[in-house]
Scaffold this motif. Structure first.
Motif, PDB file in Angstrom:
ATOM      1  N   PRO B  13       0.826  -1.214   0.000  1.00  0.00           N
ATOM      2  CA  PRO B  13       0.000   0.000   0.000  1.00  0.00           C
ATOM      3  C   PRO B  13       0.857   1.260   0.000  1.00  0.00           C
ATOM      4  O   PRO B  13       1.962   1.276   0.550  1.00  0.00           O
ATOM      5  CB  PRO B  13      -0.798  -0.120   1.297  1.00  0.00           C
ATOM      6  CG  PRO B  13      -0.023  -1.035   2.169  1.00  0.00           C
ATOM      7  CD  PRO B  13       0.812  -1.914   1.293  1.00  0.00           C
ATOM      8  N   GLY B 182     -11.841  -7.788  -5.729  1.00  0.00           N
ATOM      9  CA  GLY B 182     -11.454  -6.563  -6.407  1.00  0.00           C
ATOM     10  C   GLY B 182     -11.528  -6.756  -7.910  1.00  0.00           C
ATOM     11  O   GLY B 182     -11.071  -7.774  -8.426  1.00  0.00           O
ATOM     12  N   SER B 221      -5.552  -8.767  -6.589  1.00  0.00           N
ATOM     13  CA  SER B 221      -4.344  -8.883  -5.771  1.00  0.00           C
ATOM     14  C   SER B 221      -4.155  -7.636  -4.911  1.00  0.00           C
ATOM     15  O   SER B 221      -3.720  -7.711  -3.762  1.00  0.00           O
ATOM     16  CB  SER B 221      -3.118  -9.151  -6.652  1.00  0.00           C
ATOM     17  OG  SER B 221      -2.765  -7.994  -7.379  1.00  0.00           O
ATOM     18  N   ASP B 223      -6.633  -5.671  -3.854  1.00  0.00           N
ATOM     19  CA  ASP B 223      -7.691  -5.711  -2.839  1.00  0.00           C
ATOM     20  C   ASP B 223      -7.286  -6.633  -1.686  1.00  0.00           C
ATOM     21  O   ASP B 223      -7.535  -6.346  -0.520  1.00  0.00           O
ATOM     22  CB  ASP B 223      -8.989  -6.200  -3.484  1.00  0.00           C
ATOM     23  CG  ASP B 223     -10.211  -5.919  -2.627  1.00  0.00           C
ATOM     24  OD1 ASP B 223     -10.587  -4.744  -2.527  1.00  0.00           O
ATOM     25  OD2 ASP B 223     -10.777  -6.871  -2.054  1.00  0.00           O
ATOM     26  N   MET B 224      -6.624  -7.727  -2.039  1.00  0.00           N
ATOM     27  CA  MET B 224      -6.105  -8.674  -1.043  1.00  0.00           C
ATOM     28  C   MET B 224      -5.157  -7.969  -0.081  1.00  0.00           C
ATOM     29  O   MET B 224      -5.239  -8.147   1.131  1.00  0.00           O
ATOM     30  CB  MET B 224      -5.397  -9.790  -1.819  1.00  0.00           C
ATOM     31  CG  MET B 224      -4.506 -10.707  -1.046  1.00  0.00           C
ATOM     32  SD  MET B 224      -3.712 -11.909  -2.190  1.00  0.00           S
ATOM     33  CE  MET B 224      -2.125 -11.098  -2.492  1.00  0.00           C
ATOM     34  N   VAL B 225      -4.291  -7.113  -0.604  1.00  0.00           N
ATOM     35  CA  VAL B 225      -3.318  -6.414   0.234  1.00  0.00           C
ATOM     36  C   VAL B 225      -3.982  -5.251   0.966  1.00  0.00           C
ATOM     37  O   VAL B 225      -3.726  -5.016   2.151  1.00  0.00           O
ATOM     38  CB  VAL B 225      -2.120  -5.941  -0.610  1.00  0.00           C
ATOM     39  CG1 VAL B 225      -1.237  -4.981   0.169  1.00  0.00           C
ATOM     40  CG2 VAL B 225      -1.320  -7.150  -1.074  1.00  0.00           C
ATOM     41  N   GLY B 227      -6.960  -5.121   1.957  1.00  0.00           N
ATOM     42  CA  GLY B 227      -7.772  -5.695   3.031  1.00  0.00           C
ATOM     43  C   GLY B 227      -6.965  -5.995   4.278  1.00  0.00           C
ATOM     44  O   GLY B 227      -7.503  -6.093   5.370  1.00  0.00           O
ATOM     45  N   GLN B 228      -5.658  -6.132   4.111  1.00  0.00           N
ATOM     46  CA  GLN B 228      -4.773  -6.372   5.242  1.00  0.00           C
ATOM     47  C   GLN B 228      -4.401  -5.080   5.941  1.00  0.00           C
ATOM     48  O   GLN B 228      -3.998  -5.075   7.089  1.00  0.00           O
ATOM     49  CB  GLN B 228      -3.452  -6.980   4.731  1.00  0.00           C
ATOM     50  CG  GLN B 228      -3.617  -8.253   3.958  1.00  0.00           C
ATOM     51  CD  GLN B 228      -3.176  -9.439   4.761  1.00  0.00           C
ATOM     52  OE1 GLN B 228      -2.032  -9.545   5.134  1.00  0.00           O
ATOM     53  NE2 GLN B 228      -4.104 -10.322   5.050  1.00  0.00           N
ATOM     54  N   GLU B 231      -7.337   0.942   7.945  1.00  0.00           N
ATOM     55  CA  GLU B 231      -8.322   1.717   7.199  1.00  0.00           C
ATOM     56  C   GLU B 231      -7.663   2.884   6.456  1.00  0.00           C
ATOM     57  O   GLU B 231      -6.698   3.465   6.915  1.00  0.00           O
ATOM     58  CB  GLU B 231      -9.355   2.300   8.163  1.00  0.00           C
ATOM     59  CG  GLU B 231     -10.276   1.283   8.795  1.00  0.00           C
ATOM     60  CD  GLU B 231     -11.165   0.591   7.790  1.00  0.00           C
ATOM     61  OE1 GLU B 231     -11.418   1.179   6.725  1.00  0.00           O
ATOM     62  OE2 GLU B 231     -11.579  -0.542   8.066  1.00  0.00           O
ATOM     63  N   GLY B 232      -8.207   3.233   5.345  1.00  0.00           N
ATOM     64  CA  GLY B 232      -7.764   4.448   4.681  1.00  0.00           C
ATOM     65  C   GLY B 232      -6.630   4.238   3.695  1.00  0.00           C
ATOM     66  O   GLY B 232      -6.110   5.205   3.161  1.00  0.00           O
TER      67      GLY B 232
END
Lengths: 264, 264
Positions: B13, B182, B221, B223-225, B227-228, B231-232
């Motif tokens: 991220p 995602g 892929s 979205d997978m990260v 989600g970990q 927030e934000g």
């Protein structure tokens, strides 16, 4: 600085896996591949393994010459213009026919997957020692993929002393959207779904998208990397995901019950 | 050795992005986030940006108090038990109603996405300076997401001198399977689909799964990260993918035409 470390997930193919033959011990082949590459798995790595090699190891090859279609299979085959022997196999693997159209047969597989031809593959389906005059050959989806995933994960833990999760994946088409995506058909160690119901958004309101297809997203990311690789890279490592160790979460959690599915 | 380099894709991220407000220049906020983190993008990094922040920057907030549902919206709302103002917005955003059932309204959005409530979000939908007595607020999907992706990619190239691809993503539910994944709703620089028709399998036979949902797999892929992450974290970097630079591949290549979709 150009590359961060914290929160990074990395995905790479496992090299050195040979072409898998019926009867092979896939878990041992994967252990050997690690040793040949001088690699070691890390704690909570997720191995994503294409269903094809699991099916090959299980000997799920069928010689279409040995299939004798019944009346229903012949009727459907005539209606949609497909090989009646293939249709017979598709029906035998499925619990229901979802849609049929010229050249298209979409069913719900006994594993719960809704897909074309019950996931039966006509490419990469040649057994290693196919005799002259046999075939065409096809390859069925693996049996008990959760169990196959568990066997491989447990063998790796035994050999390397770390917990390794395993996802068996297949490339599935979808309604509405073009192209296939990697999806989970068997899991061990990772949760199939991630349920965030009860969590709040940035402003303290309940989150909307509360169930994430956790194992499907991992399978998609692995398929993305496998698609880049040369042919024959059937095992992909996903490293750096955090997840609660879940040795008993069945992949069937990803399957919407037929009753209540508005599109079946 | 425990970690390889060749063929590795890494996903992480982008930190330091503030909460996005209506009218913000999202491309500039992303450039600032790179600078604050002392990061630089690398050639052909793919930035995956959640549709939420694009919508927020575009000011796609709607105060439900300002919506006046027509007769059709009121009838459907009564039938399925939803707020008629929300139903009116869903219909205005959509080209057709795919399914309705108690509490459920699935439509085809003008962008081509088939999803619940036309992707209208009721969480994370509060404008930064909402006045007392207003709302409830909802957030529509972005307008022209391909164009939004291009603007951000071109701004990054201008600032950092390297080609950066951008995917605008949304978490979509699907038929048959539980949980969201995602998916790409806007692209710049990466191909939406990867067409491998004509390529051969290990044994020289034509490949079966010949069109891959390339941008969807990247979005999954990311979205997978995401989600970990805490927030934000709305922007995720996917580094190490190889792809033909495709500044004109529209995301609509991922949309199956309504005519011929067996499930619509």
């Amino acid at each position: 600085m150009t590359s961060p470390s914290e929160g990074t997930v990395c995905i790479f193919p496992l090299p050195k896996l040979p072409v898998v033959a019926a009867g092979d011990d896939l878990a041992s082949l994967i252990v050997d591949a690690y040793r040949k590459a001088s690699w070691e798995p890390k704690h909570h790595d997720v191995l994503v393994i294409t269903s094809k090699v699991v099916s090959r190891a299980q000997g799920r090859f069928v010689d279409l010459q040995t299939v004798h279609p019944d009346k229903q299979a012949i009727e459907i085959a005539n209606e949609i213009g497909k090989d009646p022997r293939l249709v017979a196999l598709v029906l035998a693997e499925s619990s229901l026919v979802a849609r049929k159209a010229p050249g298209i047969l979409i069913t719900k597989h006994h594993l719960g997957l809704v897909s074309a031809n019950a996931g039966i593959d006509q490419s990469n389906a040649l057994p290693q020692h196919a005799e002259q005059g046999t075939g065409p050959w096809v390859l069925l989806l693996p049996q008990e993929p959760d169990r196959a995933a568990r066997q491989i994960g447990q063998k790796l833990e035994q050999e390397f002393g770390v917990q390794i999760a395993v996802i068996i994946s297949d490339s599935l088409g979808r309604p509405f959207r073009v192209g296939t995506v990697g999806s989970a058909i068997g899991v061990y160690g990772v949760p199939a779904i991630s349920d965030q119901r009860g969590k709040a958004d940035l402003f303290g309101r309940p989150l909307e998208h509360t169930i994430t297809a956790f194992a499907d997203q991992i399978a998609a990311s692995a398929d993305m990397v496998a698609g880049q690789a040369a042919e024959g890279r059937a095992v992909v490592v996903v490293r750096g995901m955090e997840y609660p160790w879940s040795p008993h979460a069945p992949c069937s959690e990803l399957i919407r019950p037929t009753k209540g599915d508005l599109f079946l």
